[in-house]
Design an enzyme around this catalytic site. Structure first.
Site, PDB file in Angstrom:
ATOM      1  N   ASP A  25       6.162  -3.928  -7.369  1.00 28.04           N
ATOM      2  CA  ASP A  25       7.284  -5.020  -8.303  1.00 28.04           C
ATOM      3  C   ASP A  25       8.140  -5.686  -7.767  1.00 28.04           C
ATOM      4  O   ASP A  25       9.495  -5.435  -7.943  1.00 28.04           O
ATOM      5  CB  ASP A  25       8.148  -3.589  -8.468  1.00 28.04           C
ATOM      6  N   LYS A 130       1.498  -3.174 -14.066  1.00 30.91           N
ATOM      7  CA  LYS A 130       0.733  -1.798 -14.467  1.00 30.91           C
ATOM      8  C   LYS A 130       2.322  -1.661 -15.817  1.00 30.91           C
ATOM      9  O   LYS A 130       2.895  -1.878 -15.544  1.00 30.91           O
ATOM     10  CB  LYS A 130       1.341  -0.744 -13.173  1.00 30.91           C
ATOM     11  N   CYS A 163      10.051   3.613  -9.093  1.00 31.49           N
ATOM     12  CA  CYS A 163       9.030   3.018  -8.707  1.00 31.49           C
ATOM     13  C   CYS A 163       8.375   3.374  -7.559  1.00 31.49           C
ATOM     14  O   CYS A 163       7.004   3.801  -7.558  1.00 31.49           O
ATOM     15  CB  CYS A 163       8.340   1.558  -9.239  1.00 31.49           C
TER      16      CYS A 163
END
Ligand code: TIU
Length: 222
Positions: A25, A130, A163
């Site tokens: 990310d 995701k 995350c």
């Protein structure tokens, strides 16, 4: 012969052929002003120190021929995969899907959803989109890793306690060995960064191993 990477709680044996670099990310939505991270009230400049170490590790992984996987958190433009409970916890004027300076917040296809240019995926490197915090939930990451015979993960990205931590926990339960590179991860909360790394390596490495880019690169370049 696997490489031995200095790490806690013990050295990590690394075989590049069985290892994937997973960069979590590193998106404009988390690292730049006006995106999702800022909408949540965070100082996004706190993530910047992770960029250069990630670049160095990415270059070394490419050089070693390792599989490189990039992930992005985000949702469909129609928000069909966005849990209402996730959206409801945001400020009313800056929710997922609302317009912002980098397009609609945390929406696939918008500028803010892109990976930052410094860490742009190379052609052929898979990008996993995701909807949640973990990179295994509702994605084809596990199928991709199995198809390539990957058993170990080098984990970088943001944020350390959200995350990155969720992904490492998911990976650990699936049997993957995870080496988390501390300086290649970042958090809006320094104390959470430290705690998240401490949790991974405690109890004999309950979720995995922790090292850093310096120690990894020293072993890879030796
Ligand atoms: N808010 C926060 O720290 N993180 C996230 O929402 N997503 C990721 O960590 N990628």
């Amino acid at each position: 012969m696997p490489l031995s990477i200095a790490a806690e709680p013990a050295p990590f044996a690394l075989d590049p052929a069985r290892t994937a670099l997973v960069i979590i990310d590193m998106q404009r939505d988390f690292l730049e002003p006006g995106g999702f991270g800022a909408a949540l009230g965070n100082d996004v400049s706190r993530l910047a120190p992770a960029v250069a170490p990630c670049q160095a590790v990415l270059a070394a992984a490419r050089e070693a021929g390792m599989l490189v996987v990039h992930t992005r958190e985000g949702h469909r433009p129609d928000l069909a995969d966005c849990p209402p409970a996730k959206q409801a916890r945001m400020p009313p004027d800056a929710r997922i899907g609302d317009p912002g300076p980098m397009g609609r917040i945390l929406i696939r296809g918008e500028a803010g959803h892109d990976i930052i240019p410094a860490l742009a995926p190379a052609s052929g490197e898979p990008v996993v989109d995701k909807p949640g915090k973990g990179a295994f939930f509702a994605t084809d990451l596990e199928a991709m890793l199995r198809a390539r015979g990957i058993t170990d993960l080098l984990v970088c990205g943001v944020t350390t306690e959200v995350c990155v931590n969720t992904t490492v926990r998911e990976a650990n339960d699936r049997g993957y060995r995870c080496l988390v590179l501390a300086d290649c991860c970042g958090s809006y909360f320094p104390e959470f960064h430290e705690a998240a790394l401490a949790m991974i390596k405690a109890q004999g490495g309950i979720f995995g191993w922790v090292s850093d880019s310096t120690r990894l690169l020293a072993a890879m370049q030796a």
